[in-house]
Motif scaffolding. Structure first.
Motif, PDB file in Angstrom:
ATOM      1  N   LYS A 117     -58.968  22.207 -13.115  1.00 28.07           N
ATOM      2  CA  LYS A 117     -59.065  23.492 -12.437  1.00 28.07           C
ATOM      3  C   LYS A 117     -57.616  23.816 -12.168  1.00 28.07           C
ATOM      4  O   LYS A 117     -56.602  23.095 -11.981  1.00 28.07           O
ATOM      5  N   LYS A 118     -57.130  25.134 -12.101  1.00 32.56           N
ATOM      6  CA  LYS A 118     -56.089  25.813 -11.781  1.00 32.56           C
ATOM      7  C   LYS A 118     -55.538  25.731 -10.205  1.00 32.56           C
ATOM      8  O   LYS A 118     -56.653  26.283  -9.685  1.00 32.56           O
ATOM      9  N   ARG A 119     -54.318  25.663  -9.977  1.00 32.06           N
ATOM     10  CA  ARG A 119     -54.074  25.800  -8.487  1.00 32.06           C
ATOM     11  C   ARG A 119     -52.685  26.809  -8.729  1.00 32.06           C
ATOM     12  O   ARG A 119     -51.782  26.259  -9.513  1.00 32.06           O
ATOM     13  N   ARG A 120     -52.633  27.784  -7.872  1.00 36.76           N
ATOM     14  CA  ARG A 120     -51.421  28.671  -7.946  1.00 36.76           C
ATOM     15  C   ARG A 120     -50.799  28.842  -6.560  1.00 36.76           C
ATOM     16  O   ARG A 120     -51.622  29.283  -5.572  1.00 36.76           O
ATOM     17  N   ASP A 121     -49.712  28.181  -6.393  1.00 37.89           N
ATOM     18  CA  ASP A 121     -49.080  28.463  -5.137  1.00 37.89           C
ATOM     19  C   ASP A 121     -47.822  29.264  -5.042  1.00 37.89           C
ATOM     20  O   ASP A 121     -47.172  29.397  -6.270  1.00 37.89           O
ATOM     21  N   ALA A 122     -47.594  30.102  -4.161  1.00 35.94           N
ATOM     22  CA  ALA A 122     -46.440  30.981  -3.774  1.00 35.94           C
ATOM     23  C   ALA A 122     -45.800  30.687  -2.764  1.00 35.94           C
ATOM     24  O   ALA A 122     -46.453  30.527  -1.597  1.00 35.94           O
ATOM     25  N   ILE A 123     -44.358  30.840  -2.427  1.00 36.79           N
ATOM     26  CA  ILE A 123     -43.718  30.809  -1.375  1.00 36.79           C
ATOM     27  C   ILE A 123     -42.384  31.391  -1.448  1.00 36.79           C
ATOM     28  O   ILE A 123     -42.025  31.239  -2.829  1.00 36.79           O
ATOM     29  N   SER A 124     -41.643  31.815  -0.590  1.00 35.89           N
ATOM     30  CA  SER A 124     -40.215  32.457  -0.667  1.00 35.89           C
ATOM     31  C   SER A 124     -39.266  31.346  -0.371  1.00 35.89           C
ATOM     32  O   SER A 124     -39.529  30.300   0.589  1.00 35.89           O
ATOM     33  N   LEU A 125     -38.164  31.132  -1.009  1.00 38.67           N
ATOM     34  CA  LEU A 125     -36.947  30.357  -0.487  1.00 38.67           C
ATOM     35  C   LEU A 125     -36.537  30.804   1.040  1.00 38.67           C
ATOM     36  O   LEU A 125     -36.027  29.946   1.838  1.00 38.67           O
ATOM     37  N   PHE A 126     -36.497  32.301   1.299  1.00 36.60           N
ATOM     38  CA  PHE A 126     -35.930  32.476   2.762  1.00 36.60           C
ATOM     39  C   PHE A 126     -36.867  33.264   3.286  1.00 36.60           C
ATOM     40  O   PHE A 126     -37.742  34.144   2.815  1.00 36.60           O
ATOM     41  N   ASN A 127     -37.056  33.053   4.662  1.00 39.92           N
ATOM     42  CA  ASN A 127     -37.968  33.838   5.526  1.00 39.92           C
ATOM     43  C   ASN A 127     -37.123  35.489   5.381  1.00 39.92           C
ATOM     44  O   ASN A 127     -37.924  36.373   5.666  1.00 39.92           O
ATOM     45  N   ILE A 128     -35.838  35.485   5.412  1.00 42.65           N
ATOM     46  CA  ILE A 128     -35.131  36.871   5.558  1.00 42.65           C
ATOM     47  C   ILE A 128     -33.837  36.699   4.909  1.00 42.65           C
ATOM     48  O   ILE A 128     -32.942  35.447   4.907  1.00 42.65           O
ATOM     49  N   LEU A 129     -33.439  37.605   4.256  1.00 43.92           N
ATOM     50  CA  LEU A 129     -31.941  37.675   3.606  1.00 43.92           C
ATOM     51  C   LEU A 129     -31.395  39.058   3.861  1.00 43.92           C
ATOM     52  O   LEU A 129     -32.141  40.183   3.225  1.00 43.92           O
ATOM     53  N   SER A 130     -30.439  39.267   4.537  1.00 39.08           N
ATOM     54  CA  SER A 130     -29.928  40.702   4.883  1.00 39.08           C
ATOM     55  C   SER A 130     -28.437  40.844   4.421  1.00 39.08           C
ATOM     56  O   SER A 130     -27.595  40.187   4.575  1.00 39.08           O
ATOM     57  N   LEU A 131     -28.480  42.210   4.003  1.00 37.85           N
ATOM     58  CA  LEU A 131     -26.933  42.430   3.459  1.00 37.85           C
ATOM     59  C   LEU A 131     -26.433  43.685   4.591  1.00 37.85           C
ATOM     60  O   LEU A 131     -26.966  44.539   4.879  1.00 37.85           O
ATOM     61  N   ASP A 132     -25.152  43.317   4.990  1.00 40.00           N
ATOM     62  CA  ASP A 132     -24.561  44.177   5.975  1.00 40.00           C
ATOM     63  C   ASP A 132     -23.445  44.717   5.443  1.00 40.00           C
ATOM     64  O   ASP A 132     -22.158  44.214   5.507  1.00 40.00           O
ATOM     65  N   GLU A 133     -23.265  45.812   4.687  1.00 40.55           N
ATOM     66  CA  GLU A 133     -22.221  46.559   4.057  1.00 40.55           C
ATOM     67  C   GLU A 133     -20.994  46.875   5.046  1.00 40.55           C
ATOM     68  O   GLU A 133     -19.869  46.738   4.901  1.00 40.55           O
ATOM     69  N   GLY A 134     -21.124  46.794   6.466  1.00 38.35           N
ATOM     70  CA  GLY A 134     -20.204  47.310   7.483  1.00 38.35           C
ATOM     71  C   GLY A 134     -19.482  46.042   7.759  1.00 38.35           C
ATOM     72  O   GLY A 134     -18.333  45.982   8.084  1.00 38.35           O
ATOM     73  N   THR A 135     -20.151  44.843   7.750  1.00 40.69           N
ATOM     74  CA  THR A 135     -19.318  43.473   8.243  1.00 40.69           C
ATOM     75  C   THR A 135     -19.117  42.735   6.667  1.00 40.69           C
ATOM     76  O   THR A 135     -18.434  41.790   7.024  1.00 40.69           O
ATOM     77  N   ASN A 136     -19.594  43.118   5.742  1.00 45.53           N
ATOM     78  CA  ASN A 136     -19.621  42.273   4.432  1.00 45.53           C
ATOM     79  C   ASN A 136     -20.113  41.217   4.659  1.00 45.53           C
ATOM     80  O   ASN A 136     -19.685  40.037   4.086  1.00 45.53           O
ATOM     81  N   LEU A 137     -21.206  40.941   5.151  1.00 45.03           N
ATOM     82  CA  LEU A 137     -22.072  39.631   5.609  1.00 45.03           C
ATOM     83  C   LEU A 137     -23.159  39.494   5.020  1.00 45.03           C
ATOM     84  O   LEU A 137     -23.916  40.624   5.187  1.00 45.03           O
ATOM     85  N   ILE A 138     -23.546  38.536   4.437  1.00 42.93           N
ATOM     86  CA  ILE A 138     -25.062  38.033   4.070  1.00 42.93           C
ATOM     87  C   ILE A 138     -25.435  37.186   5.269  1.00 42.93           C
ATOM     88  O   ILE A 138     -25.174  36.234   5.457  1.00 42.93           O
ATOM     89  N   THR A 139     -26.481  37.589   5.853  1.00 45.27           N
ATOM     90  CA  THR A 139     -27.113  36.829   7.006  1.00 45.27           C
ATOM     91  C   THR A 139     -28.610  36.187   6.477  1.00 45.27           C
ATOM     92  O   THR A 139     -29.293  37.359   5.730  1.00 45.27           O
ATOM     93  N   GLY A 140     -28.987  35.225   6.581  1.00 42.04           N
ATOM     94  CA  GLY A 140     -30.223  34.796   6.238  1.00 42.04           C
ATOM     95  C   GLY A 140     -30.967  33.385   7.023  1.00 42.04           C
ATOM     96  O   GLY A 140     -30.271  32.938   7.944  1.00 42.04           O
ATOM     97  N   GLU A 141     -32.052  33.095   6.675  1.00 39.70           N
ATOM     98  CA  GLU A 141     -32.749  31.819   7.257  1.00 39.70           C
ATOM     99  C   GLU A 141     -33.667  31.411   5.861  1.00 39.70           C
ATOM    100  O   GLU A 141     -34.563  32.140   5.385  1.00 39.70           O
ATOM    101  N   PHE A 142     -33.574  30.063   5.714  1.00 38.60           N
ATOM    102  CA  PHE A 142     -34.251  29.407   4.985  1.00 38.60           C
ATOM    103  C   PHE A 142     -35.887  29.398   5.310  1.00 38.60           C
ATOM    104  O   PHE A 142     -36.053  29.295   6.709  1.00 38.60           O
TER     105      PHE A 142
END
Length: 427
Positions: A117-142
């Protein structure tokens, strides 16, 4: 067959059973602004399918470097220029980071088969990943579902010195470095099936570098050359069925082993020397490497300070005295005792039971003799590794990996090491 620059979409980490909800934002005070010297991952995570290109691999490595093992936060922030140099390329840098953001936030898919029987799981590495060109920062959370594989690791896990990892230019090299290091401390040789290794690097059902000749030429050999440049020798033994390569056995050794005992008390060890130092501790008393990690991570001692402590533990009585001191410091923290500096307070308490400031004696120099070709070759390899480290620290290291004072001290120590090795080669 020419090497492909972009692997297929990340797929298949075999450690998940569900998807966590998306976060709408991150508190700024929860983010790590200083990179740690060592990154941690559970062996289960390391040995799972995760296909990354160069930009994505660097984001992943820097995000790991923001995590502290004894803190709960999975948040991070990274400067654009520590991932890809902007220069005068206009919007090219932002476009590259946006493409990486899109791929890194796609669900990671794993398909398994059990009892037909097949099982297919899906999940993301990050809850959020944001780009801010104003501060030149990537902010995020696993993704918080990954916490057991990222923080407070007590079981089977792999540590990688961030400086070594970030010196590697190729994403395949970074992934292979993690994988080989996860087997490095085993006392047995474990064959790694070729198809399994391909799956870990390129994702499930990928046809990328399916032929061993292409894989060896475009992936494995370039990676091994990069490892050699940062002080690691990798020997590969092939296991074949007929003419087909079925599995590989890797043996990873430091090319700087002979230099470890000579290091003085307050001279910072190189990253490869740290690994050999841990082996030496384990050979003396198997609990010492864990104690060494606690002193550095939990009590925030400098590398040379932790080294001085553990090298002054000569017997079980001394070990128990040190662990009792650390327990008492923890109690003091729990009771909210006003402690201005945790490492300074810890050292002051340890000083009562161990001569932690005793200078380590250097090994007496042997009489000068003509060096054998093998010794000359080893010295040249060491010199090349040190020169690569100098280049990294001066030009390529992330701005928040160490302070300006620490950077200047590292550069001075590395230059002194280059002079020493050059003189040895000239003898």
């Amino acid at each position: 067959m020419e090497p492909e620059e972009r692997p297929t979409r990340p797929e298949g980490i075999r450690i998940f059973s569900g998807i966590n909800g998306q976060s709408s934002g991150l508190p700024m005070d929860a983010m790590q602004t200083r990179l740690h010297e060592v990154a941690f991952l559970s062996n289960t995570f390391v040995r799972s399918p995760l296909a990354l290109n160069n930009v994505e691999a660097r984001i992943f490595a820097l995000a790991l470097g923001c995590l502290h093992q004894k803190q709960d936060t999975l948040a991070f922030r990274i400067h654009f220029n520590d991932i890809t140099r902007g220069g005068s390329t206009g919007g090219k840098q932002y476009a590259e980071l946006a493409a990486a953001q899109t791929r890194l936030t796609q669900p990671i898919i794993n398909t398994s088969l059990k009892n037909g029987k097949k099982r297919r799981d899906a999940i993301s590495l990050f809850n959020i990943l944001s780009l801010d060109e104003g501060t030149n920062l990537i902010t995020g959370e696993f993704n918080s579902r990954l916490k057991e594989h990222l923080l407070d690791l007590t079981g089977k896990f792999t540590t990688v010195e961030l400086e070594s990892l970030l010196t590697l230019k190729n994403a395949h090299s970074q992934r292979l470095f993690w994988i080989m290091r996860s087997y490095h401390n085993q006392t047995w040789e474990e064959p790694l099936p070729f198809e399994t290794l391909r799956e870990w690097l390129f994702g499930e059902n990928s046809e990328q570098y399916a032929d061993w000749t292409d894989f060896n030429r475009y992936v494995l050999k370039p990676a091994i050359e990069e490892f050699r440049a940062i002080g690691w020798q990798v020997d590969v033994t092939m296991q074949k069925r007929g003419r087909r390569v079925e599995a590989l056995v890797f043996k990873m050794t430091s090319t700087r082993e002979t230099l470890v005992p000579v290091a003085k008390a307050k001279k910072a060890l190189t990253l490869t020397e740290i690994e050999e130092f841990r082996k030496m501790l384990e050979a003396t008393y198997r609990e010492l490497p864990a104690l060494y990690d606690r002193l550095r991570l939990d009590f925030e001692l400098k590398e040379y300070q932790a080294r001085e402590v553990v090298q002054n533990i000569k017997d079980l009585t001394a070990y128990r005295s040190v662990t009792k001191v650390l327990h008492d410091v923890r109690i003091a923290l729990a009771n909210r005792k006003p402690i201005k500096s945790l490492p300074a307070y810890t050292l002051s308490q340890l000083k009562a039971v161990l001569p932690v400031y005793q200078t380590l004696g250097a090994t007496p120099a042997a009489p000068a003799t003509k060096k054998a070709p093998a010794v000359q070759e080893a010295l040249r390899a060491q010199l090349h590794e040190v020169q690569e480290r100098l280049k990294f620290v001066q030009k390529e290291a992330p701005t928040n990996l160490f302070s300006e004072q620490e950077k200047a001290a590292r550069i001075a120590a590395i230059k002194a090491e280059i002079v020493e090795l050059t003189e040895k080669l000239a003898q």
